[in-house]
Design a protein around this motif. Structure first.
Motif, PDB file in Angstrom:
ATOM      1  N   MET A   1       1.001  -1.107   0.140  1.00 20.23           N
ATOM      2  CA  MET A   1       0.317  -0.036   0.086  1.00 20.23           C
ATOM      3  C   MET A   1       1.043   1.112   0.257  1.00 20.23           C
ATOM      4  N   ASP A   2       0.253   2.554  -0.363  1.00 16.69           N
ATOM      5  CA  ASP A   2       0.986   3.668  -0.250  1.00 16.69           C
ATOM      6  C   ASP A   2       1.235   3.809   1.088  1.00 16.69           C
ATOM      7  N   GLU A   3       1.873   5.313   1.024  1.00 17.97           N
ATOM      8  CA  GLU A   3       1.905   5.916   2.754  1.00 17.97           C
ATOM      9  C   GLU A   3       0.567   6.294   3.063  1.00 17.97           C
ATOM     10  N   HIS A   4      -0.250   6.673   2.451  1.00 14.32           N
ATOM     11  CA  HIS A   4      -1.863   6.677   2.515  1.00 14.32           C
ATOM     12  C   HIS A   4      -2.663   5.478   3.312  1.00 14.32           C
ATOM     13  N   GLY A   5      -2.339   4.785   2.970  1.00  9.75           N
ATOM     14  CA  GLY A   5      -3.402   3.436   3.474  1.00  9.75           C
ATOM     15  C   GLY A   5      -4.188   3.009   1.695  1.00  9.75           C
ATOM     16  N   ASN A   6      -3.699   3.011   1.260  1.00  9.19           N
ATOM     17  CA  ASN A   6      -4.447   3.296  -0.197  1.00  9.19           C
ATOM     18  C   ASN A   6      -3.469   1.464  -0.692  1.00  9.19           C
ATOM     19  N   ASN A   7      -4.522   0.832  -1.114  1.00  9.49           N
ATOM     20  CA  ASN A   7      -3.878  -0.526  -1.620  1.00  9.49           C
ATOM     21  C   ASN A   7      -4.565  -0.774  -3.271  1.00  9.49           C
ATOM     22  N   PHE A   8      -4.642  -0.023  -3.503  1.00  9.46           N
ATOM     23  CA  PHE A   8      -5.466  -0.637  -5.282  1.00  9.46           C
ATOM     24  C   PHE A   8      -3.838  -0.572  -6.093  1.00  9.46           C
ATOM     25  N   ILE A   9      -3.376  -0.283  -5.618  1.00 11.20           N
ATOM     26  CA  ILE A   9      -2.043  -0.715  -6.553  1.00 11.20           C
ATOM     27  C   ILE A   9      -1.384  -1.199  -5.717  1.00 11.20           C
ATOM     28  N   LYS A  10      -1.259  -2.176  -6.225  1.00 15.58           N
ATOM     29  CA  LYS A  10      -0.020  -3.381  -5.239  1.00 15.58           C
ATOM     30  C   LYS A  10       1.430  -3.537  -6.569  1.00 15.58           C
ATOM     31  N   HIS A  11       2.320  -3.707  -5.964  1.00 16.39           N
ATOM     32  CA  HIS A  11       3.426  -4.622  -6.806  1.00 16.39           C
ATOM     33  C   HIS A  11       4.033  -5.743  -5.971  1.00 16.39           C
ATOM     34  N   ASN A  12       3.402  -6.708  -6.026  1.00 11.50           N
ATOM     35  CA  ASN A  12       4.115  -7.165  -5.225  1.00 11.50           C
ATOM     36  C   ASN A  12       3.805  -8.697  -5.350  1.00 11.50           C
ATOM     37  N   TYR A  13       4.033  -8.939  -6.732  1.00  6.26           N
ATOM     38  CA  TYR A  13       4.650  -9.844  -7.311  1.00  6.26           C
ATOM     39  C   TYR A  13       5.937  -9.771  -8.342  1.00  6.26           C
ATOM     40  N   TRP A  14       6.897 -10.567  -8.425  1.00  8.39           N
ATOM     41  CA  TRP A  14       7.832 -10.388  -8.660  1.00  8.39           C
ATOM     42  C   TRP A  14       8.726 -11.592 -10.009  1.00  8.39           C
ATOM     43  N   GLU A  15       8.669 -11.818 -10.868  1.00 12.03           N
ATOM     44  CA  GLU A  15       9.706 -12.824 -11.528  1.00 12.03           C
ATOM     45  C   GLU A  15      10.984 -12.661 -11.555  1.00 12.03           C
ATOM     46  N   MET A  16      12.076 -13.340 -11.139  1.00 10.84           N
ATOM     47  CA  MET A  16      13.604 -13.159 -10.564  1.00 10.84           C
ATOM     48  C   MET A  16      13.981 -13.741 -11.550  1.00 10.84           C
ATOM     49  N   ASP A  17      13.930 -14.621 -12.422  1.00  7.47           N
ATOM     50  CA  ASP A  17      14.329 -15.802 -13.584  1.00  7.47           C
ATOM     51  C   ASP A  17      14.875 -14.505 -15.230  1.00  7.47           C
ATOM     52  N   GLU A  18      13.653 -13.016 -14.349  1.00  7.47           N
ATOM     53  CA  GLU A  18      13.774 -12.575 -15.684  1.00  7.47           C
ATOM     54  C   GLU A  18      13.643 -11.470 -15.534  1.00  7.47           C
ATOM     55  N   ASN A  19      13.718 -11.053 -14.182  1.00  3.67           N
ATOM     56  CA  ASN A  19      13.578  -9.398 -13.766  1.00  3.67           C
ATOM     57  C   ASN A  19      12.747  -8.799 -13.957  1.00  3.67           C
ATOM     58  N   GLN A  20      11.004  -9.670 -13.820  1.00  2.80           N
ATOM     59  CA  GLN A  20       9.856  -8.800 -14.450  1.00  2.80           C
ATOM     60  C   GLN A  20       9.124  -8.738 -12.980  1.00  2.80           C
ATOM     61  N   LEU A  21       8.466  -7.618 -13.141  1.00  2.72           N
ATOM     62  CA  LEU A  21       7.486  -6.931 -11.902  1.00  2.72           C
ATOM     63  C   LEU A  21       5.760  -7.525 -12.885  1.00  2.72           C
ATOM     64  N   HIS A  22       5.219  -8.081 -12.129  1.00  5.10           N
ATOM     65  CA  HIS A  22       3.858  -8.817 -12.232  1.00  5.10           C
ATOM     66  C   HIS A  22       3.538  -7.758 -11.412  1.00  5.10           C
ATOM     67  N   TYR A  23       1.421  -7.991 -11.815  1.00  2.00           N
ATOM     68  CA  TYR A  23       0.867  -7.598 -11.750  1.00  2.00           C
ATOM     69  C   TYR A  23      -0.071  -8.347 -10.477  1.00  2.00           C
ATOM     70  N   ASP A  24      -0.240  -9.512 -10.850  1.00  2.00           N
ATOM     71  CA  ASP A  24      -1.130 -11.201 -10.544  1.00  2.00           C
ATOM     72  C   ASP A  24       0.039 -12.340 -10.436  1.00  2.00           C
ATOM     73  N   LEU A  25      -1.194 -13.475  -9.361  1.00  2.00           N
ATOM     74  CA  LEU A  25       0.663 -14.165  -9.378  1.00  2.00           C
ATOM     75  C   LEU A  25       0.189 -14.676 -11.418  1.00  2.00           C
ATOM     76  N   LYS A  26       1.523 -15.696 -11.589  1.00  2.00           N
ATOM     77  CA  LYS A  26       1.840 -16.051 -13.227  1.00  2.00           C
ATOM     78  C   LYS A  26       2.033 -17.502 -12.353  1.00  2.00           C
ATOM     79  N   ASP A  27       2.484 -18.202 -13.748  1.00  2.00           N
ATOM     80  CA  ASP A  27       3.219 -19.355 -13.093  1.00  2.00           C
ATOM     81  C   ASP A  27       4.417 -19.869 -13.181  1.00  2.00           C
ATOM     82  N   ASP A  28       5.156 -18.475 -13.876  1.00  2.00           N
ATOM     83  CA  ASP A  28       6.611 -18.086 -13.530  1.00  2.00           C
ATOM     84  C   ASP A  28       6.419 -16.862 -12.145  1.00  2.00           C
ATOM     85  N   THR A  29       6.022 -17.093 -11.527  1.00  2.00           N
ATOM     86  CA  THR A  29       5.753 -15.557 -10.230  1.00  2.00           C
ATOM     87  C   THR A  29       6.362 -16.839  -9.225  1.00  2.00           C
TER      88      THR A  29
END
Length: 242
Positions: A113-141
């Motif tokens: 969540m941001d500093e105001h407590g809003n969680n509508f924008i989440k950056h909490n999925y990451w794929e390390m093999d290719e260093n990529q941000l995911h916005y939802d859970l994928k099969d290579d997360t």
């Protein structure tokens, strides 16, 4: 009377001279033979050496060789061949560590969540093999930031080392029972480091750069009390080896 005696005297004179000539010739021949023998003894004639046998060129054939290309005459030892290491290959029988070849690296900022407590924008999925941000859970997360932990998805796991910073050799020696699919909040201090194993089976290291707990990160006192003990932002860096 004198005329009748002259012929016999003249014949005996010629016969006497003939015998003298033969004696002289024999003496000359004997002397010459003696001289030849002396020369032969002093200077023996050596037989001429036999001529060396003629050398015929020979052609050596190699089984399987191609006659279209000349054969190399280089007798130096072959250059040693060069072999690339990978994380799926067994360790060197001598026990030497494998070469650390970087496959990928990154410094993601995971956010609930941001500093105001809003969680509508989440950056909490990451794929390390290719260093990529995911916005939802994928099969290579690989990384998933939850409220109370950093989790591994799709078989990604983590392990702690107690004898120094993570290395490829050290991480590969960790027994299977020591690997876990999550890192709890209590373990995530700044500069904490972990061995990581991605969803694709590669080994790597992960270091916590900064962790912002919501009770200190949020600007609203009400929101800070509400989300006490939860993670708002987690910054990490990672390096994945081949």
């Amino acid at each position: 009377m004198s005329d009748s005696r002259e012929p016999p005297q003249s014949g005996r004179f010629r016969q006497h001279l003939g015998r003298g000539e033969w004696a002289g010739i024999g003496a000359v021949v004997g002397l010459f033979s003696a001289l030849v023998a002396l020369i032969a003894w002093l200077f023996p004639v050596k037989p001429d050496p036999a001529p060396p046998p003629s050398l015929q060129p020979t052609t050596a054939t190699t089984v399987g060789s191609n006659p279209s290309f000349p054969q190399s005459t280089d007798t130096s030892p072959p250059a040693p061949s060069v072999i690339s290491s990978s994380d799926n290959a067994p360790a060197d029988p001598s026990g030497a560590p494998r070469r650390e070849v970087t496959h990928s690296s990154g410094s993601p900022r995971l956010q609930n969540m941001d500093e105001h407590g809003n969680n509508f924008i989440k950056h909490n999925y990451w794929e390390m093999d290719e260093n990529q941000l995911h916005y939802d859970l994928k099969d290579d997360t690989d990384l998933v930031l939850t409220a109370n932990s950093l989790g591994g998805a799709n078989g990604a796991t983590f392990a702690s080392l107690t004898n120094g910073p993570p290395s490829l050799h050290g991480c590969t020696q960790i027994p299977e029972a020591a690997w876990s699919s999550l890192v709890a909040t209590s373990q995530m201090k700044p500069e904490s480091s972990f061995c990581a194993r991605t969803s694709e089976g590669r080994y790597g290291k992960l270091v916590v750069s900064k962790i912002s707990m919501c009770e200190k990160y949020l600007t609203s006192e009400r929101e800070r009390e509400r989300f006490t003990g939860e993670i708002c932002v987690l910054e990490v860096s990672f390096l994945i080896w081949e």
